[in-house]
Design a protein around this motif. Sequence first.
Motif, PDB file in Angstrom:
ATOM      1  N   ILE A   1       0.914  -1.194  -0.120  1.00 28.51           N
ATOM      2  CA  ILE A   1      -0.076  -0.072  -0.031  1.00 28.51           C
ATOM      3  C   ILE A   1       0.850   1.284  -0.131  1.00 28.51           C
ATOM      4  CG2 ILE A   1      -1.936  -1.172   1.051  1.00 28.51           C
ATOM      5  CD1 ILE A   1      -1.157   0.136   3.672  1.00 28.51           C
ATOM      6  N   THR A   2       2.179   1.187   0.482  1.00 32.28           N
ATOM      7  CA  THR A   2       3.033   2.414   0.546  1.00 32.28           C
ATOM      8  C   THR A   2       3.408   2.653  -0.930  1.00 32.28           C
ATOM      9  OG1 THR A   2       3.877   1.971   2.614  1.00 32.28           O
ATOM     10  CG2 THR A   2       5.184   3.433   1.201  1.00 32.28           C
ATOM     11  N   ARG A   3       3.621   1.686  -1.871  1.00 26.85           N
ATOM     12  CA  ARG A   3       3.905   1.716  -3.355  1.00 26.85           C
ATOM     13  C   ARG A   3       2.858   2.571  -3.990  1.00 26.85           C
ATOM     14  NH1 ARG A   3       6.848  -4.402  -3.767  1.00 26.85           N
ATOM     15  NH2 ARG A   3       8.751  -3.795  -3.003  1.00 26.85           N
ATOM     16  N   LEU A   4       1.786   2.526  -3.609  1.00 30.96           N
ATOM     17  CA  LEU A   4       0.826   3.106  -4.354  1.00 30.96           C
ATOM     18  C   LEU A   4       0.238   4.612  -3.719  1.00 30.96           C
ATOM     19  CD1 LEU A   4      -1.785   0.064  -4.549  1.00 30.96           C
ATOM     20  CD2 LEU A   4      -0.352   0.819  -6.308  1.00 30.96           C
TER      21      LEU A   4
ATOM     22  N   ARG B   1      -5.473  10.793  -4.791  1.00 31.91           N
ATOM     23  CA  ARG B   1      -6.427  10.167  -4.869  1.00 31.91           C
ATOM     24  C   ARG B   1      -6.402   8.924  -4.248  1.00 31.91           C
ATOM     25  NH1 ARG B   1     -11.019  11.845  -7.855  1.00 31.91           N
ATOM     26  NH2 ARG B   1     -10.599  13.784  -9.100  1.00 31.91           N
ATOM     27  N   GLU B   2      -7.313   8.411  -3.109  1.00 32.89           N
ATOM     28  CA  GLU B   2      -7.031   7.058  -2.527  1.00 32.89           C
ATOM     29  C   GLU B   2      -7.481   5.667  -3.208  1.00 32.89           C
ATOM     30  OE1 GLU B   2      -7.910  10.659   0.426  1.00 32.89           O
ATOM     31  OE2 GLU B   2      -8.558   9.591  -1.469  1.00 32.89           O
ATOM     32  N   GLY B   3      -8.301   6.078  -4.547  1.00 32.64           N
ATOM     33  CA  GLY B   3      -9.023   4.761  -4.928  1.00 32.64           C
ATOM     34  C   GLY B   3      -7.945   3.615  -5.446  1.00 32.64           C
ATOM     35  N   PRO B   4      -6.833   3.784  -5.814  1.00 28.31           N
ATOM     36  CA  PRO B   4      -5.938   2.642  -6.172  1.00 28.31           C
ATOM     37  C   PRO B   4      -5.508   2.017  -4.976  1.00 28.31           C
ATOM     38  CG  PRO B   4      -5.246   4.440  -7.795  1.00 28.31           C
ATOM     39  CD  PRO B   4      -6.160   4.820  -6.740  1.00 28.31           C
ATOM     40  N   ARG B   5      -5.128   2.676  -3.766  1.00 34.33           N
ATOM     41  CA  ARG B   5      -4.678   2.111  -2.448  1.00 34.33           C
ATOM     42  C   ARG B   5      -5.841   1.526  -1.845  1.00 34.33           C
ATOM     43  NH1 ARG B   5      -1.730   6.439   0.408  1.00 34.33           N
ATOM     44  NH2 ARG B   5       0.129   5.591  -0.609  1.00 34.33           N
ATOM     45  N   ALA B   6      -7.134   1.983  -1.863  1.00 32.00           N
ATOM     46  CA  ALA B   6      -8.306   1.402  -1.158  1.00 32.00           C
ATOM     47  C   ALA B   6      -8.578   0.290  -1.877  1.00 32.00           C
ATOM     48  CB  ALA B   6      -9.337   2.330  -1.329  1.00 32.00           C
ATOM     49  N   LEU B   7      -8.566  -0.221  -3.078  1.00 37.55           N
ATOM     50  CA  LEU B   7      -8.784  -1.242  -4.050  1.00 37.55           C
ATOM     51  C   LEU B   7      -7.759  -2.393  -3.554  1.00 37.55           C
ATOM     52  CD1 LEU B   7      -9.907   0.381  -7.455  1.00 37.55           C
ATOM     53  CD2 LEU B   7     -11.401  -0.938  -5.616  1.00 37.55           C
ATOM     54  N   ARG B   8      -6.576  -1.896  -3.365  1.00 35.49           N
ATOM     55  CA  ARG B   8      -5.601  -2.966  -3.213  1.00 35.49           C
ATOM     56  C   ARG B   8      -5.848  -3.305  -1.716  1.00 35.49           C
ATOM     57  NH1 ARG B   8      -3.607  -7.249  -4.408  1.00 35.49           N
ATOM     58  NH2 ARG B   8      -1.350  -7.610  -4.213  1.00 35.49           N
ATOM     59  N   MET B   9      -6.022  -2.469  -1.014  1.00 33.63           N
ATOM     60  CA  MET B   9      -6.202  -3.021   0.634  1.00 33.63           C
ATOM     61  C   MET B   9      -7.546  -4.055   0.538  1.00 33.63           C
ATOM     62  SD  MET B   9      -5.945   0.734   2.415  1.00 33.63           S
ATOM     63  CE  MET B   9      -6.205   0.036   4.141  1.00 33.63           C
ATOM     64  N   ALA B  10      -8.320  -3.777  -0.074  1.00 32.61           N
ATOM     65  CA  ALA B  10      -9.722  -4.678  -0.138  1.00 32.61           C
ATOM     66  C   ALA B  10      -9.015  -6.072  -0.752  1.00 32.61           C
ATOM     67  CB  ALA B  10     -10.783  -3.968  -1.067  1.00 32.61           C
TER      68      ALA B  10
END
Length: 227
Positions: A25-28, A34-43
Amino acid sequence: MSAPTITQLLDAVDRDRTVRFATEITRLSFPDGREGPRALRMAELMAHPRLDIHVDPAFPGRPNVIVRLKGTGEAPGLLLNGHIDAGYVEGGWRHDPLDPWEEDGKLYGGAISDMLGGDASMMEAMVAAASLPPLPGDLVFLANMYHDSNGLGTKYALAADDGWPIYGINGEPTSMSILSVHGGCVKFSVELTGRVAHISRAEEGVDALAAAAAVYQGIAGITWTHE
């Protein structure tokens, strides 16, 4: 089936998986914030048959991540809370901050301490707990979007849904100590009205700017009781 013990919960925690969560999640990190890509990866990283995972767009491209592990209902639930938006100082790094690395038993990277490391720890807590018998109460993870100044992501989540646990842990950095109180937030508006007067009749005027300065000095001298 009895609820898992503290020892069982701790034994279920996977250090390597926690580090992987934090690293990914740090790499994203994106310049537009925008938090979208990080949020999707967390999910994706937390995917588990027992976890109810919802990516809820508070704004386009800026979602909250809400994860719930159902308990038996025998006890109050617990909320784990963190924020997905994370900035960091770009200069002065010995290594690429978007490529986290371990050194002397610590993980370094952009925004690891505030608070992607905390997010990863809470992600691991959810996944670890899901591998054990049900807890007495629900365990809920709210990873909210934009948190600075007005807590927009948290406010959106609270307004959009109910059934939140009455107890919570926030993963903000605290130098590894536990804080049981919060300064809170007080917002108010003060309107001051002056009265214009000619210089020859200055005593008839009211100086709103001077009043504002006095109000500011008065507020600055208040000792807050947090009540």
